[in-house]
Design a protein around this motif. Structure first.
Motif, PDB file in Angstrom:
ATOM      1  N   UNK A 140     189.942  27.235   3.681  1.00  0.00           N
ATOM      2  CA  UNK A 140     190.873  26.447   2.873  1.00  0.00           C
ATOM      3  C   UNK A 140     192.246  26.443   3.529  1.00  0.00           C
ATOM      4  N   UNK A 141     192.979  25.366   3.267  1.00  0.00           N
ATOM      5  CA  UNK A 141     194.354  25.241   3.729  1.00  0.00           C
ATOM      6  C   UNK A 141     195.159  24.663   2.576  1.00  0.00           C
ATOM      7  N   UNK A 142     196.407  24.325   2.825  1.00  0.00           N
ATOM      8  CA  UNK A 142     197.239  23.792   1.749  1.00  0.00           C
ATOM      9  C   UNK A 142     196.681  22.481   1.202  1.00  0.00           C
ATOM     10  N   UNK A 143     196.036  21.678   2.058  1.00  0.00           N
ATOM     11  CA  UNK A 143     195.647  20.333   1.645  1.00  0.00           C
ATOM     12  C   UNK A 143     194.150  20.063   1.705  1.00  0.00           C
ATOM     13  N   UNK A 144     193.350  21.064   2.034  1.00  0.00           N
ATOM     14  CA  UNK A 144     191.908  20.828   2.103  1.00  0.00           C
ATOM     15  C   UNK A 144     191.145  22.129   1.907  1.00  0.00           C
ATOM     16  N   UNK A 145     190.002  22.023   1.221  1.00  0.00           N
ATOM     17  CA  UNK A 145     189.078  23.144   1.095  1.00  0.00           C
ATOM     18  C   UNK A 145     187.725  22.687   1.618  1.00  0.00           C
ATOM     19  N   UNK A 146     187.033  23.571   2.348  1.00  0.00           N
ATOM     20  CA  UNK A 146     185.801  23.189   3.011  1.00  0.00           C
ATOM     21  C   UNK A 146     184.746  24.269   2.846  1.00  0.00           C
ATOM     22  N   UNK A 147     183.486  23.848   2.726  1.00  0.00           N
ATOM     23  CA  UNK A 147     182.365  24.775   2.733  1.00  0.00           C
ATOM     24  C   UNK A 147     181.238  24.169   3.557  1.00  0.00           C
ATOM     25  N   UNK A 148     180.529  25.019   4.294  1.00  0.00           N
ATOM     26  CA  UNK A 148     179.407  24.596   5.130  1.00  0.00           C
ATOM     27  C   UNK A 148     178.150  25.288   4.622  1.00  0.00           C
ATOM     28  N   UNK A 149     177.117  24.490   4.359  1.00  0.00           N
ATOM     29  CA  UNK A 149     175.825  24.995   3.884  1.00  0.00           C
ATOM     30  C   UNK A 149     174.740  24.747   4.928  1.00  0.00           C
ATOM     31  N   UNK A 150     173.696  25.587   4.906  1.00  0.00           N
ATOM     32  CA  UNK A 150     172.559  25.440   5.816  1.00  0.00           C
ATOM     33  C   UNK A 150     171.242  25.587   5.044  1.00  0.00           C
ATOM     34  N   UNK A 151     170.255  24.782   5.444  1.00  0.00           N
ATOM     35  CA  UNK A 151     168.892  24.862   4.919  1.00  0.00           C
ATOM     36  C   UNK A 151     167.937  24.654   6.081  1.00  0.00           C
ATOM     37  N   UNK A 152     166.827  25.389   6.106  1.00  0.00           N
ATOM     38  CA  UNK A 152     165.846  25.208   7.170  1.00  0.00           C
ATOM     39  C   UNK A 152     164.441  25.236   6.596  1.00  0.00           C
ATOM     40  N   UNK A 153     163.463  24.927   7.433  1.00  0.00           N
ATOM     41  CA  UNK A 153     162.071  24.931   6.989  1.00  0.00           C
ATOM     42  C   UNK A 153     161.642  26.315   6.511  1.00  0.00           C
ATOM     43  N   UNK A 154     162.310  27.382   6.978  1.00  0.00           N
ATOM     44  CA  UNK A 154     161.982  28.731   6.523  1.00  0.00           C
ATOM     45  C   UNK A 154     162.262  28.910   5.037  1.00  0.00           C
ATOM     46  N   UNK A 155     163.134  28.062   4.477  1.00  0.00           N
ATOM     47  CA  UNK A 155     163.457  28.148   3.047  1.00  0.00           C
ATOM     48  C   UNK A 155     162.459  27.394   2.176  1.00  0.00           C
ATOM     49  N   UNK A 156     161.579  26.614   2.796  1.00  0.00           N
ATOM     50  CA  UNK A 156     160.598  25.814   2.054  1.00  0.00           C
ATOM     51  C   UNK A 156     159.337  26.648   1.903  1.00  0.00           C
ATOM     52  N   UNK A 157     159.169  27.294   0.757  1.00  0.00           N
ATOM     53  CA  UNK A 157     158.060  28.223   0.549  1.00  0.00           C
ATOM     54  C   UNK A 157     156.948  27.658  -0.323  1.00  0.00           C
ATOM     55  N   UNK A 158     157.214  26.562  -1.037  1.00  0.00           N
ATOM     56  CA  UNK A 158     156.189  25.973  -1.891  1.00  0.00           C
ATOM     57  C   UNK A 158     155.135  25.303  -1.002  1.00  0.00           C
ATOM     58  N   UNK A 159     153.849  25.700  -1.116  1.00  0.00           N
ATOM     59  CA  UNK A 159     152.816  25.123  -0.237  1.00  0.00           C
ATOM     60  C   UNK A 159     152.738  23.604  -0.305  1.00  0.00           C
TER      61      UNK A 159
END
Length: 291
Positions: A90-109
């Protein structure tokens, strides 16, 4: 099912915002001096594994029930999986977040069967005078694959029957309500009932709202499709998280790559799609908080 954890809150001089880790789902963005821009159903389920109605859901790796139909859940599995926080700044004029998802997170057959590919996806969200989202997908496997994607933004409007959407004139579209292909937009888009259109359009779009006295401007990057949706009164009445009166309060204008614009990725290739949203006041804004 358990309740979703509280969303992550963001604040800077130019805006406030909020996002759930599930789905990397932005649910709020309020630029300083303006009324809220993102619509969130007051009756939506906030439960683990259930989609949230409103904000900006991420649709991936398919849109609706997929290009060939029959895929579940609707709009893909990414919006109901927990994404990992990679960084937050975050800075005075902007806030940022970065997210990640991969095939390893897909557990439902069933999900892995429908999309049996290796991938890594990142979503970068920036809150400031603009709301900026960028979705990047990399093929980390050895086989090429195709996917669809959308940033399914729900935008607050004073009355959907009184707004108009500029920037789509001349674009061809599929009308899903009428089940018609190869329609062409004539003039600005206005709303008098259920609307579900998939436009072949890369251009910028403006939502002109005379009730709230503002224009919402949408700028896209690497997006060949613009989806515009509102359920109308009859369909909304059958939706518990919208209801018979809620349909007039929002319109969805989505940056997407669907159907003929689906993305093809060879191994090690990356595709990024961007969506930027800003607000311009055209008259006294009835929803503007007092100074």
């Amino acid at each position: 099912m358990s309740e979703l954890p509280e969303p992550r809150l963001f604040s800077c001089a130019d805006a406030t915002g909020a996002v759930h880790d599930q789905g990397a789902h932005v649910i709020d963005w309020i630029p300083t001096g303006h009324a809220p821009v993102l619509w969130l159903s007051p009756s939506t389920a906030l439960e683990t594994g259930k989609p949230v109605r409103g904000g900006v859901p991420i649709c991936f790796p398919w849109f609706a029930d997929g290009a060939e139909g029959g895929r579940e859940p609707k709009h893909g599995f990414a919006r109901t999986l927990p994404w990992h926080v990679e960084s937050r700044e975050s800075s005075d004029h902007e806030a940022m977040i970065v997210y990640r998802l991969s095939d390893a997170d897909v557990t439902e057959p069933a999900h892995r069967e429908q999309f049996p590919y290796q991938f890594e996806a990142y979503c970068v969200v920036r809150f400031g005078t603009e709301l900026s989202l960028e979705l990047s997908v990399t093929n980390t496997g050895e086989r090429p694959f195709d996917f669809e994607e959308a940033l399914h933004a729900y935008l607050v409007v004073g009355d959907v029957r009184k707004i108009r959407v500029e920037g789509l004139e001349g674009a061809s579209y599929r009308d899903k309500v009428l089940d018609r292909e190869d329609c062409v937009q004539e003039g600005d888009l206005r709303f008098d009932g259920e609307t579900d259109r998939v436009y072949r359009s890369t251009g910028d779009v403006a939502v002109v709202d005379p009730v709230l006295g503002r224009v919402l401007r949408i700028r896209k990057k690497n997006s060949g499709t613009t989806v515009v949706w509102n359920p109308g009164a009859e369909t909304a009445a059958a939706m518990p998280d919208v209801g018979p009166d809620g349909w007039t309060d929002f319109v969805c204008v989505e940056g997407a790559n669907t159907h003929a614009d689906a993305v093809h990725l060879e191994p090690e290739e990356t595709h990024s799609m961007g969506y930027r949203l800003s607000v311009e006041t055209t008259a006294e804004d009835p929803g503007r908080p007092p100074a």
